[in-house]
Design a protein around this motif. Structure first.
Motif, PDB file in Angstrom:
ATOM      1  N   MET A  13       0.836  -1.194   0.000  1.00  0.00           N
ATOM      2  CA  MET A  13       0.000   0.000   0.000  1.00  0.00           C
ATOM      3  C   MET A  13       0.873   1.248   0.000  1.00  0.00           C
ATOM      4  O   MET A  13       1.788   1.374   0.813  1.00  0.00           O
ATOM      5  CB  MET A  13      -0.937  -0.010   1.205  1.00  0.00           C
ATOM      6  CG  MET A  13      -2.014  -1.076   1.093  1.00  0.00           C
ATOM      7  SD  MET A  13      -3.135  -1.114   2.513  1.00  0.00           S
ATOM      8  CE  MET A  13      -2.154  -2.081   3.645  1.00  0.00           C
ATOM      9  N   LYS A  14       0.576   2.166  -0.913  1.00  0.00           N
ATOM     10  CA  LYS A  14       1.320   3.413  -1.054  1.00  0.00           C
ATOM     11  C   LYS A  14       0.386   4.577  -0.771  1.00  0.00           C
ATOM     12  O   LYS A  14      -0.683   4.692  -1.386  1.00  0.00           O
ATOM     13  CB  LYS A  14       1.875   3.517  -2.476  1.00  0.00           C
ATOM     14  CG  LYS A  14       2.707   4.764  -2.742  1.00  0.00           C
ATOM     15  CD  LYS A  14       3.234   4.761  -4.174  1.00  0.00           C
ATOM     16  CE  LYS A  14       4.050   5.993  -4.487  1.00  0.00           C
ATOM     17  NZ  LYS A  14       4.548   5.985  -5.893  1.00  0.00           N
ATOM     18  N   TYR A  15       0.776   5.480   0.154  1.00  0.00           N
ATOM     19  CA  TYR A  15      -0.098   6.554   0.598  1.00  0.00           C
ATOM     20  C   TYR A  15       0.744   7.773   0.992  1.00  0.00           C
ATOM     21  O   TYR A  15       1.955   7.658   1.255  1.00  0.00           O
ATOM     22  CB  TYR A  15      -0.973   6.093   1.767  1.00  0.00           C
ATOM     23  CG  TYR A  15      -0.208   5.402   2.883  1.00  0.00           C
ATOM     24  CD1 TYR A  15       0.189   6.095   4.027  1.00  0.00           C
ATOM     25  CD2 TYR A  15       0.145   4.053   2.775  1.00  0.00           C
ATOM     26  CE1 TYR A  15       0.904   5.463   5.037  1.00  0.00           C
ATOM     27  CE2 TYR A  15       0.868   3.414   3.776  1.00  0.00           C
ATOM     28  CZ  TYR A  15       1.244   4.120   4.899  1.00  0.00           C
ATOM     29  OH  TYR A  15       1.971   3.485   5.894  1.00  0.00           O
ATOM     30  N   SER A  62       6.622  -3.984   6.809  1.00  0.00           N
ATOM     31  CA  SER A  62       7.725  -3.026   6.786  1.00  0.00           C
ATOM     32  C   SER A  62       7.233  -1.786   6.056  1.00  0.00           C
ATOM     33  O   SER A  62       6.423  -1.877   5.128  1.00  0.00           O
ATOM     34  CB  SER A  62       8.952  -3.602   6.081  1.00  0.00           C
ATOM     35  OG  SER A  62       8.662  -3.892   4.726  1.00  0.00           O
ATOM     36  N   THR A  63       7.710  -0.605   6.481  1.00  0.00           N
ATOM     37  CA  THR A  63       7.293   0.652   5.871  1.00  0.00           C
ATOM     38  C   THR A  63       8.522   1.487   5.550  1.00  0.00           C
ATOM     39  O   THR A  63       9.416   1.648   6.384  1.00  0.00           O
ATOM     40  CB  THR A  63       6.353   1.440   6.802  1.00  0.00           C
ATOM     41  OG1 THR A  63       5.164   0.673   7.046  1.00  0.00           O
ATOM     42  CG2 THR A  63       5.957   2.771   6.183  1.00  0.00           C
ATOM     43  N   ALA A  64       8.561   2.016   4.339  1.00  0.00           N
ATOM     44  CA  ALA A  64       9.641   2.903   3.900  1.00  0.00           C
ATOM     45  C   ALA A  64       9.026   4.180   3.365  1.00  0.00           C
ATOM     46  O   ALA A  64       7.849   4.217   2.994  1.00  0.00           O
ATOM     47  CB  ALA A  64      10.476   2.224   2.822  1.00  0.00           C
ATOM     48  N   THR A  65       9.824   5.265   3.327  1.00  0.00           N
ATOM     49  CA  THR A  65       9.376   6.540   2.781  1.00  0.00           C
ATOM     50  C   THR A  65      10.114   6.822   1.485  1.00  0.00           C
ATOM     51  O   THR A  65      11.333   6.667   1.395  1.00  0.00           O
ATOM     52  CB  THR A  65       9.629   7.682   3.783  1.00  0.00           C
ATOM     53  OG1 THR A  65       8.894   7.429   4.980  1.00  0.00           O
ATOM     54  CG2 THR A  65       9.184   9.017   3.209  1.00  0.00           C
ATOM     55  N   SER A  66       9.354   7.229   0.468  1.00  0.00           N
ATOM     56  CA  SER A  66       9.929   7.579  -0.831  1.00  0.00           C
ATOM     57  C   SER A  66       9.314   8.906  -1.270  1.00  0.00           C
ATOM     58  O   SER A  66       8.137   8.961  -1.644  1.00  0.00           O
ATOM     59  CB  SER A  66       9.640   6.488  -1.863  1.00  0.00           C
ATOM     60  OG  SER A  66      10.120   6.854  -3.138  1.00  0.00           O
ATOM     61  N   GLY A  67      10.080   9.988  -1.166  1.00  0.00           N
ATOM     62  CA  GLY A  67       9.547  11.300  -1.497  1.00  0.00           C
ATOM     63  C   GLY A  67       8.410  11.671  -0.555  1.00  0.00           C
ATOM     64  O   GLY A  67       8.567  11.649   0.668  1.00  0.00           O
ATOM     65  N   ASP A  68       7.245  11.996  -1.122  1.00  0.00           N
ATOM     66  CA  ASP A  68       6.090  12.398  -0.322  1.00  0.00           C
ATOM     67  C   ASP A  68       5.213  11.222   0.091  1.00  0.00           C
ATOM     68  O   ASP A  68       4.118  11.428   0.621  1.00  0.00           O
ATOM     69  CB  ASP A  68       5.227  13.386  -1.116  1.00  0.00           C
ATOM     70  CG  ASP A  68       5.923  14.719  -1.332  1.00  0.00           C
ATOM     71  OD1 ASP A  68       6.797  15.067  -0.509  1.00  0.00           O
ATOM     72  OD2 ASP A  68       5.598  15.395  -2.326  1.00  0.00           O
ATOM     73  N   TYR A  69       5.677  10.006  -0.130  1.00  0.00           N
ATOM     74  CA  TYR A  69       4.816   8.847   0.098  1.00  0.00           C
ATOM     75  C   TYR A  69       5.468   7.818   1.017  1.00  0.00           C
ATOM     76  O   TYR A  69       6.697   7.689   1.078  1.00  0.00           O
ATOM     77  CB  TYR A  69       4.467   8.178  -1.238  1.00  0.00           C
ATOM     78  CG  TYR A  69       3.572   9.050  -2.084  1.00  0.00           C
ATOM     79  CD1 TYR A  69       2.192   8.985  -1.962  1.00  0.00           C
ATOM     80  CD2 TYR A  69       4.127   9.976  -2.969  1.00  0.00           C
ATOM     81  CE1 TYR A  69       1.371   9.800  -2.723  1.00  0.00           C
ATOM     82  CE2 TYR A  69       3.309  10.803  -3.730  1.00  0.00           C
ATOM     83  CZ  TYR A  69       1.931  10.706  -3.597  1.00  0.00           C
ATOM     84  OH  TYR A  69       1.124  11.525  -4.332  1.00  0.00           O
TER      85      TYR A  69
END
Length: 324
Positions: free
Chosen positions: A281-283, A298-305
């Motif tokens: 899921m991308k949010y 697991s959660t990662a951050t990419s730019g604004d998401y």
């Protein structure tokens, strides 16, 4: 009148659920997608949902397991509402005494069907993608759901192989059917995690030639995590005759077991296990997802998401503001 997406149909194709103001219009079929929550803020989330792949078959060369069903779409989640999430397990392999198992469903209101089991002495099973038949059989397969709530199809049919004493049929994949030379169907590629990855390939059919003294090669696993079919003509080694496992968290189907010769005895190799399912899921990073302890994540951050990957288990998730 305002409309919020999910559950209206053009023919059998799902388009949206329609609301008048905040009230869902009655008389339309309420399907698997967003249910409006009054006075709650919505979060738009890109979702990749893949069911568990099926196990590969055996008996005179086993059919490859079908890949898990594949869905990629955008969904509205509402603040402070619990959503039950399940990551489907892969189906177990077939042995000489047991049929291969379909993969298990993955779900977040919508459902991605588990893949169909590979043929064991007969046709393969229907599922998100169908399992392949053994060498002289036709195969069943394709999307196992018949309700209009579950369209379009999540996968493709398995194949029946290329005749006796060669390869059993390959399992269907997310983007193509199983091949006539035992190849598993190809998966689909998504970049939702930030890089392009292929998933949901079908398992390859087992080589039947070794038990009959012919020459053939096993069916290749479909791109996207499908396991290769077992080899029957290179040695009397049961480990080579076993089908390969589908790759974890791809929904790939397991490869079918080979029919091979052990001394003077013809033996059926075991099928491979199906690969487990996958949810991503991308949010926007202004939101926060709470994840229950029953889910592996697991959660990662990419730019604004933010990009959250769920790889096993079942539990609830919910969304709120990242500032809360």
């Amino acid at each position: 009148m305002s409309a919020f997406a999910s559950g209206v149909y053009a023919g059998s194709l799902e388009i949206s659920t329609l609301y008048a103001g905040e009230t869902q219009i009655l008389g339309l079929v309420g399907c698997e997608d967003t249910i409006y929550v009054p006075d709650k803020k919505p979060v738009s989330v890109d979702v990749l949902l893949i069911g568990g792949g099926a196990g590969g078959g055996t008996a005179f060369g086993g059919g490859g397991g079908g890949s898990g069903g594949y869905r990629e779409y955008t969904k509205l989640f509402y603040f402070d509402k619990n959503y039950n999430v399940t990551v489907g397990a892969g189906g177990s392999a077939s042995s000489a005494t047991a049929s291969s198992a379909n993969g298990s469903n993955s779900s977040i209101e919508r459902i991605a069907d588990g893949g169909g089991g590979g043929g064991t002495g007969g046709i393969g099973s229907a599922g998100g993608s169908g399992g392949g038949g053994y060498a002289i059989s036709s195969s069943d397969g394709g999307d196992s759901k018949t309700t209009r709530c579950n369209r379009p199809s999540q996968g493709n049919s398995g194949s029946s192989g290329n005749g006796a004493f060669a390869q059993a049929g390959g399992g269907g994949g997310a983007s193509s059917t199983g091949g006539t030379n035992g190849e598993g169907g190809a998966g689909l590629t998504s970049s939702i995690t930030g890089s392009s990855v292929s998933r949901a390939g079908g398992g390859g059919g087992g080589d039947t030639s070794g038990g009959f003294g012919n020459t053939a090669t096993p069916g290749a696993g479909g791109s996207g995590g499908g396991g290769a079919g077992g080899t029957g003509n290179e040695s009397n080694d049961s480990s080579q005759a076993a089908g390969g496992n589908g790759s974890a968290n791809t929904g790939g189907g397991g490869g079918g077991g080979a029919y091979y010769k052990n001394g003077s005895t013809n033996v059926s190799g075991s099928g491979g296990n199906g690969g487990s399912g996958f949810i991503c899921m991308k949010y926007h990073n202004s939101f926060k997802m709470e994840i229950g302890s029953g889910l592996t994540s697991s959660t990662a951050t990419s730019g604004d998401y933010k990009i959250t990957q769920l790889t096993a288990g079942t539990d609830n998730i919910s969304f709120s503001s990242a500032a809360s």
